[in-house]
Design a protein around this motif. Structure first.
Motif, mmCIF file in Angstrom:
data_model
loop_
_atom_site.group_PDB
_atom_site.id
_atom_site.type_symbol
_atom_site.label_atom_id
_atom_site.label_comp_id
_atom_site.label_asym_id
_atom_site.label_seq_id
_atom_site.Cartn_x
_atom_site.Cartn_y
_atom_site.Cartn_z
ATOM 1 N N GLY B 158 0.830 -1.201 0.000
ATOM 2 C CA GLY B 158 0.000 0.000 0.000
ATOM 3 C C GLY B 158 0.863 1.248 0.000
ATOM 4 N N ILE B 159 0.203 2.407 0.132
ATOM 5 C CA ILE B 159 0.960 3.652 0.204
ATOM 6 C C ILE B 159 1.162 3.942 1.683
ATOM 7 C CG2 ILE B 159 1.022 6.067 -0.501
ATOM 8 C CD1 ILE B 159 -1.035 5.340 -2.642
ATOM 9 N N ILE B 160 2.095 3.249 2.295
ATOM 10 C CA ILE B 160 2.340 3.464 3.717
ATOM 11 C C ILE B 160 3.836 3.511 3.971
ATOM 12 C CG2 ILE B 160 0.221 2.677 4.811
ATOM 13 C CD1 ILE B 160 1.471 -0.074 5.011
ATOM 14 N N GLU B 161 4.174 3.829 5.221
ATOM 15 C CA GLU B 161 5.578 3.993 5.572
ATOM 16 C C GLU B 161 6.262 2.632 5.664
ATOM 17 O OE1 GLU B 161 6.264 7.253 8.527
ATOM 18 O OE2 GLU B 161 4.194 6.808 8.991
ATOM 19 N N ASN B 250 -7.244 13.490 10.638
ATOM 20 C CA ASN B 250 -6.626 12.170 10.764
ATOM 21 C C ASN B 250 -7.617 11.095 11.179
ATOM 22 O OD1 ASN B 250 -3.858 12.425 10.053
ATOM 23 N ND2 ASN B 250 -3.610 13.744 11.840
ATOM 24 N N ASN B 260 -11.558 0.656 4.337
ATOM 25 C CA ASN B 260 -11.015 0.269 3.040
ATOM 26 C C ASN B 260 -10.265 -1.057 3.148
ATOM 27 O OD1 ASN B 260 -10.685 0.874 0.280
ATOM 28 N ND2 ASN B 260 -8.561 1.393 0.669
ATOM 29 N N ASP B 261 -9.635 -1.298 4.282
ATOM 30 C CA ASP B 261 -8.956 -2.577 4.459
ATOM 31 C C ASP B 261 -9.943 -3.722 4.515
ATOM 32 O OD1 ASP B 261 -6.629 -1.281 4.456
ATOM 33 O OD2 ASP B 261 -5.893 -2.036 6.365
ATOM 34 N N ALA B 262 -11.164 -3.415 4.913
ATOM 35 C CA ALA B 262 -12.203 -4.437 4.872
ATOM 36 C C ALA B 262 -12.937 -4.380 3.538
ATOM 37 C CB ALA B 262 -13.175 -4.242 6.024
ATOM 38 N N THR B 340 -14.956 -6.147 12.218
ATOM 39 C CA THR B 340 -14.279 -5.340 13.224
ATOM 40 C C THR B 340 -14.515 -5.831 14.647
ATOM 41 O OG1 THR B 340 -16.141 -3.825 13.231
ATOM 42 C CG2 THR B 340 -14.318 -3.248 11.817
ATOM 43 N N THR B 343 -12.017 -8.406 16.668
ATOM 44 C CA THR B 343 -10.743 -8.543 15.973
ATOM 45 C C THR B 343 -9.669 -7.723 16.679
ATOM 46 O OG1 THR B 343 -11.997 -8.671 13.928
ATOM 47 C CG2 THR B 343 -9.641 -8.348 13.712
ATOM 48 N N ARG B 446 -2.730 10.756 17.795
ATOM 49 C CA ARG B 446 -2.370 9.365 18.022
ATOM 50 C C ARG B 446 -2.185 9.058 19.503
ATOM 51 N NH1 ARG B 446 1.569 9.240 14.214
ATOM 52 N NH2 ARG B 446 0.425 8.091 12.650
ATOM 53 N N ASP B 488 -6.350 -10.957 8.873
ATOM 54 C CA ASP B 488 -6.943 -9.884 9.668
ATOM 55 C C ASP B 488 -5.896 -8.898 10.163
ATOM 56 O OD1 ASP B 488 -9.544 -10.509 9.375
ATOM 57 O OD2 ASP B 488 -9.679 -11.756 11.164
ATOM 58 N N PRO B 490 -3.949 -6.664 8.509
ATOM 59 C CA PRO B 490 -4.040 -5.288 8.013
ATOM 60 C C PRO B 490 -5.082 -4.462 8.752
ATOM 61 C CG PRO B 490 -3.855 -6.787 6.194
ATOM 62 C CD PRO B 490 -4.018 -7.636 7.411
ATOM 63 N N LYS B 494 -4.209 -1.119 10.749
ATOM 64 C CA LYS B 494 -4.797 0.178 10.421
ATOM 65 C C LYS B 494 -5.511 0.763 11.625
ATOM 66 C CE LYS B 494 -3.650 1.494 6.439
ATOM 67 N NZ LYS B 494 -3.851 0.570 5.349
#
Lengths: 317, 505, 309, 171
Positions: B158-161, B250, B260-262, B340, B343, B446, B488, B490, B494
């Motif tokens: 994905g577009i992540i760090e 955020n 979106n991950d689901a 969700t 989980t 966060r 599960d 991801p 997230k």
């Protein structure tokens, strides 16, 4: 002359399936984008993607074997043959007697078999994830399909698709077993094509993928072939549903050009409706947990079995 | 260029820190403190090093809430806190990597941030060693049935760090998850040492892009504490406004990403719209979509115009209209709830042990919020509720975010209603007498961001320690995967949305 | 066949590189036994399905109900069989070697290979030209069951149709030719108009070098999803997981206990079929490569016999 | 939910008019597509994003490209999961030394013809991190860069301009 016409019609159907399949994917993407307030890519985009991939070089993993290199061609060929055996706009085409419904399903099974092997060839964990999940889903989806085939074949008295379509067109009546078979087939179609809620065709998460995980290593022309094959598979299932359960407008192979044109129009319309429903369904649902999918497919299997028993026992429902 | 080390020796003032004094302790008191952490009497806030000493910040159950202690290490080693209290383990490994101070008796001797690629060992320590070899990293082991490894990252799909995760699994059953971080280590500690306040503020704003306001605010508050600078009231309101806008953006982004991950694209798209409108409004009010570099020690660099305030009212109205619909969309979509609920469960005990802040802590029953607990201006003026839950699963973390969205909307409204007039930045000058120290604890979206710094009288930063909330959240992700399957992960990840950049520094 | 000398499937892998000929022949066997077209396994499965489709005309009620259930069981076992051969082939032959023995394995001598090749050719013949085979063995079948299928050789293009062409027909040869034609024309077109360049590079590893063969799925891992979904019907599977808390350095541990359930209430054919397949899957992980080949051989013989019936 | 879906179907898309990249903005972008000799691929590009040490700010704005206002997909641009599927690497951050190897491996894993777009000030010259012992600095020091999109972080409109300009030259 007749022979030539048949040959042309058969060839036309094969090329039609090939040309339409990526457009179908493009249409679903466009519809989904519209449902999400986006403009979306043009419908032609999947074809552009495939052509781009064909022009690119292939990067092979160092330990890729001959199986890995030949699998995409095999998968594509098997899916294409299977897809061109399903009547689209006309029945009784030249080669339709070469394989019946069971053989079409089994051809798809072969394609899956090679894709799963190709997924394991490089020896990365993602390929294994995809292959093992695919094997699990496949082990339930295929028996369910066979049950559907049984039901439909008992009702129509044949496993030849053209004959089934002709029978269904001639005997439009509501039967519980056929209804159940339709629902079961929809479930199987969603699972087999890796659509939401079973798999997410647009996902970017390695760990949740099924189909994508197996092809993560493929590039260039190989990837193009596999993408084309999965587009053809979607087309096949929609055509199959349309031809068995909604055979309206289907032309006979000897009906002449006008009927064929009508058949073609009806076919495109049916595809569009099928795609619209698919897009709506996909946008309004979240993906299932991996171990819910067997329940989902199990429901399909049970429906199929019930439908078969119903036909067996009553012959009229 | 190790400025910090030279200056520590010739320091002309007694070590003191504002607003919480720093005390130097001996080995016995250091260990006693570590033991009280292990017993759960106090909570560990941070642990950081310098050339020849280590500092520890703990949260006290009584006033004053914060206590900072220092242990001088003449022999380049200090008694390990992690041996007694596991949350300190990674912090100690980082101290060893950067400063070369050894934690005595630690069970974990592996490097953490140092991957052996810097060309130098202990870059912030008294002696740098030139390093050309990189040792292989030994991951923790597993036993039993034939297991396979799933190494994921640092380049994710994905577009992540970037970060590396390693699953040991049997099919879909995860037997162990281990993280390896440090890929985005940018050497912030050494960049900060010797930097001017302006430059240090710029670096602080780029520690974690999604929390740039929180970091700028924490840095500014620490500087203000050190030099005893009075911030104009309007500036505190505007800072809170930016912080809440960042929090809103955020949280909307996160909820969308979780859905979106689901594969629930509808929610993702709707969230994207809300987030985009917040960012656009932020850009028109403050001149930057993420509000980067808008807070300076002493106040803010931009003022809010009247027409912008009106637009913000309209934005809040619109979001307040949208939020219930989105909550309904989330709560009523059974296929989503199925993913969700239950989980990635984190127990309350674990959250308390790790003093885990933010939505992760709050979703598991630890209701700590620096806005309330520390009560920095202007939050004591506002009435708002902190979201809380005891479930500790992905679902709870989403609901806590919804609660925080509601609270933030309420705060933004109060700010717009009550913000006083006046200047937004106060004039202040360097005292030019001696070196000062300051600390601040600020609530980012966060969790709590902790900053401690020491600035020379001429305005050069000697040492600045920035502690991201993720330090105490990342380890819990390893526990969250228990009894969940690979697919599960991801979703769990997230729902945590920990920072890589803020953690690796 | 002692090419690798390694007995556990969990220590094999990558044999396709060290034993290329065996790998090819074994793949043929796998396709055949998994009842996939265009080989013989599918022909027999297809004929059985056709027989089932004729069964509503049977007089007995019990048989009438039982037959579709047998159909499900057959379909389920065929797909489970395919899954299990993907696993066997994927773990043993594909991927990277998991042990030194697997790395240095060699193809067996010419005779063993020859035997396998002959068998595979028979499979292919029976798959492509089922009509000839059916006709050849139908006199024997006549002796056994007192009936035979209509002579197939009279049908055009070598297809088979047990009852009538309008009812069902299958032409293995035509399907095979079709597949080959499509595959080769696709290849030709791509190489002509697209790009034919390729380059070798390390497998994509997310940017983290990890050479351990441990990153590959193990046989046990591959079977786990199926074991978890289907195994519970037949077994009580207990996975005992010991995952240390974060910061705890001791090894994590997984142990799996598989216990057979009481057979009494498992008389339903569906569940029984599931059980056999699932246990087959579990036993397979203990088999040696010789036993595998014996199994394949046995199955081929069995299928050939099935074709005969 | 029905309401949201209906809105999507009936209302016009929220997607905004595409920004047109003019000559001056192209110059500002530092548009250096020198190696145009490579084969053109038409209006279809797959992008693999690689974070080589950014602060996550650039990623947030790249994410925004996918929302309904910008909708990058309509130009035939897609973000893909594997570098094997990609044509363009979108690299952010001041390439930390710990990420250098991963970036090089990603570049090597991408099939030709391929391009690299460096996004953000850090990727251009290392930004505020350029002096660090742990960073290499510009992406161009590690892999050949074809296009720089500046900004800290560049807003989605700037990103879109750069990407459209890129697609235009490709087709």
């Amino acid at each position: 002359m007749n022979f030539l016409f048949d040959l042309v019609a058969q060839g036309a159907q094969m090329l039609l399936a090939l040309a339409l399949a990526p457009l179908l994917i493009g249409f679903v993407r466009k519809l989904k984008a519209r449902l999400l307030h986006r403009k979306g890519p043009p419908i032609i985009q999947p074809w552009r993607d495939i052509i781009r991939l064909l022009r690119k070089e292939v990067v092979l993993a160092e330990n890729a074997s001959w199986l890995y290199r030949s699998a995409p061609y095999l998968i594509f060929a098997m899916t294409w043959v299977a897809a061109s055996l399903v009547p689209t706009f006309a029945t009784g085409l030249m080669f339709s007697w070469a394989a019946d419904l069971i053989a079409i399903i089994a051809l798809l099974g072969s394609a899956r078999f090679f894709l799963a092997l190709a997924g394991m060839d490089i020896g990365t964990s993602f390929g294994g994830i995809g292959s093992s999940r695919e094997a699990m889903f496949g082990s339930l989806a295929e028996p369910a399909t066979i049950m559907i085939v049984f039901t439909v074949s008992f009702v129509a008295g044949t496993t030849q698709l053209s004959e089934i379509a002709a029978y269904m067109a001639g005997n439009l009546e509501l039967r519980a077993s056929v209804g159940m078979a339709l629902v079961a087939l929809l479930i199987v179609a969603i699972a087999e094509n890796g659509r939401v809620p079973v798999d997410n065709p647009a996902t970017h998460l390695e760990l949740t993928m099924v189909h994508e995980a197996m092809v993560l290593e493929y590039s260039g022309r190989y990837l193009a072939l596999i993408e084309l094959a999965s587009a053809l598979k979607l087309l096949l299932y929609i055509s199959l549903i349309a031809c068995v359960f909604f055979p309206v407008g289907l032309a006979r192979h000897d009906a002449g050009l006008q009927a064929m044109a009508i058949g073609l129009g009806a076919y495109v319309l049916k595809l569009a409706i099928g795609e619209g429903l698919l897009a709506l369904f996909e946008t309004s649902r979240a993906k299932m947990r991996v171990f819910r999918v067997p329940d989902f497919l199990g429901a399909g299997l049970m429906l199929g079995l019930l439908a078969t028993l119903l036909v067996f026992v009553t012959r009229s429902l | 260029m190790n400025f910090a080390s030279k200056q520590t020796a010739t320091q002309s003032s007694p070590p003191s820190c504002l607003p919480w004094p720093r005390e130097i302790v001996d080995k016995a008191s250091w260990l006693a403190l570590a033991e009280s952490l292990a017993k759960g009497e106090r909570e560990l806030l941070s642990l950081w090093g310098e050339t020849s000493c280590v500092h520890m910040a703990v949260l006290e159950p009584r006033e004053p809430r914060l206590r900072i202690v220092t242990f001088e290490c003449p022999e380049d080693s200090f008694p390990s806190v992690g041996r007694l209290h596991p949350p300190a383990l990674r912090l100690e490994r980082a101290i060893h990597d950067l400063y070369g101070l050894k934690p005595e008796g630690t069970p974990d001797h592996r490097a953490w941030l140092d991957h052996g690629r810097w060309g130098v060992r202990q870059p912030c320590g008294a002696r740098h060693e030139i390093n050309t070899v990189c040792d292989p990293y030994t991951f923790l082991t597993t036993e039993g049935e034939p297991l396979h490894l799933i190494p994921v990252g640092p380049v994710h799909a994905g577009i992540i760090e970037p970060g590396h995760f390693r699953f040991s699994a049997n099919g879909e059953t995860v037997v162990r998850l281990e993280e390896r971080l440090g890929f985005v280590h940018k050497g912030v500690d050494r960049l900060m040492g010797g930097a001017s306040i302006e430059r240090a503020a710029q670096i602080a704003a780029r520690v974690s892009g999604d929390s740039t306001v929180a970091y700028s605010l924490a840095f500014a508050q620490a500087v203000e504490a050190a030099f005893d600078v009075a911030v104009p009231p309007r500036a505190t309101y505007l800072r809170a406004l930016m912080a809440e806008l960042e929090r809103l953006a955020n949280h909307f982004g996160d909820i969308g990403a979780i859905c979106n991950d689901a594969a629930f694209a509808l929610m993702h798209a709707q969230r994207g719209l809300v987030r985009e409108r917040i960012l656009r409004e932020a850009a028109s009010c403050f001149g930057h979509r993420l509000m980067m570099d808008r807070i300076a020690p002493g106040g803010t660099v931009v003022n809010l115009r009247q027409d912008n305030a009106a637009a913000l009212y309209a934005l809040v109205d619109w979001i307040e209209l949208m939020t219930p619909r989105l909550i309904a969309l989330f709560g009523d979509t059974t296929s989503l709830q199925d993913r969700t609920v239950g989980t990635g469960v984190i127990s309350e005990a674990l959250v308390k042990q790790y003093a885990c802040g933010g939505y992760i802590g709050r979703a598991s029953g630890r209701a700590f919020d620096a806005r309330k607990a520390i009560g920095y201006a202007p939050y004591p003026q506002f009435a708002f509720e902190i979201g809380a839950s005891k479930e500790g699963d992905v679902d709870a973390r989403v609901w806590v975010r919804f609660d925080e969205i509601k609270a933030s909307l309420k705060i933004v409204r109060q700010i717009l209603d009550e913000a006083p007039g006046g200047p937004v930045i106060g004039a202040w000058a360097l005292p030019e007498d001696w070196t000062r120290e300051g600390a601040a604890l600020v609530e980012g979206f966060r969790g709590d961001v902790f900053v401690w710094l020491r600035i020379r009288a001429d305005g050069v930063v000697q040492r600045c320690h920035l502690r991201d909330p993720s330090w105490f959240q990342w380890p819990l992700l390893e526990a969250a995967i228990k009894d969940n399957i690979v697919a599960d992960f991801p979703l769990c990840n997230k729902s945590f949305n920990c920072s890589y950049s803020g953690h690796d520094l | 066949m002692n090419g690798s000398g390694e007995r556990s499937i969990e220590r094999l892998g990558g044999l396709i590189h060290s034993m290329p000929k065996t790998a090819f022949l074994f793949l043929g066997g796998c396709v055949a036994i998994s009842a996939l077209p265009p080989l013989n396994g599918f022909v027999s499965e297809w004929l059985v399905f056709q027989a089932i489709l004729l069964s509503p005309s049977l007089p007995q009620w019990t048989v009438k109900l039982l037959v579709p259930a047998v159909g499900v069981a057959l379909a389920l076992s065929a797909t489970l069989g395919a899954g299990c051969y993907i696993r066997a082939y994927g773990v043993a032959f594909l991927g990277r070697p998991r042990s030194e023995a697997a790395r240095t394995a060699t193809d067996p001598d010419r005779w063993s290979l020859g035997t396998m090749a002959v068998l595979l050719t028979m499979c292919l013949m029976a798959g492509l030209l089922p009509s000839l085979v059916i006709d050849t063995i139908s006199p024997a079948a006549k002796d056994f069951v007192g009936g035979r299928m209509p002579t197939q050789a009279e049908l055009s293009w070598l297809s088979i149709a047990p009852v009538a062409e309008s009812r069902s027909s299958y032409n293995g040869l035509l399907v095979f030719v079709f597949i080959l034609f499509s595959a080769y024309s696709a290849r030709w077109i791509i190489h002509k108009f697209g790009s034919a360049r390729s380059r070798r590079a390390p497998a994509w590893d997310c940017g983290y070098i990890e050479t351990s063969p441990m990153t590959q799925y193990t046989g046990s891992s591959f079977a786990q999803p199926i074991r978890r979904t289907l195994g519970v019907i037949a077994f009580s599977v207990k996975e005992r997981l010991d995952m240390p808390a974060p910061g705890d350095m001791r090894p994590a541990r997984l142990s799996i206990e598989i216990k057979d359930r009481i057979f009494d209430y498992l008389y339903a054919p569906l569940t029984r079929a599931v059980e056999t397949c699932a246990s087959g899957l579990n036993i397979l992980s203990l088999l040696t490569i010789q036993e595998y080949l014996a199994l394949v051989f046995g199955a081929l013989v069995f299928l050939l016999v099935l074709v005969a019936i | 939910m029905q309401k949201f879906l209906l809105q999507g179907l009936l209302r016009s898309a929220l997607t905004e008019q595409a920004p047109t990249p003019d000559a001056t903005s192209m110059a500002e972008l530092g548009y250096t597509l020198e190696r145009t000799a490579r084969q053109k691929l038409g209006r279809s590009l797959s992008i693999r994003e690689v974070d080589a040490g950014s602060c996550n700010g650039c990623e947030l704005e790249i994410h925004a490209l996918n929302n309904a206002y910008y909708d990058v997909e309509r130009f035939g641009l897609r973000f893909v999961a594997s570098p094997r599927h990609a044509d363009v690497l979108l690299v952010t951050g001041p390439v930390t030394k710990n990420m250098r190897e991963a970036l090089e491996r990603t570049y090597a894993a991408t099939p030709d013809p391929k391009w690299v777009i460096a996004v953000g000030d850090c990727a251009f010259d290392g930004g505020v991190f350029c002096e660090s012992y742990a960073c290499i600095g510009a992406v161009a020091k590690v892999v050949p860069v074809d296009l720089h999109i500046r900004g800290c972080p560049p807003d989605p409109t700037t990103l879109l301009k750069g990407l459209i300009a890129f697609v235009e030259t490709m087709s």
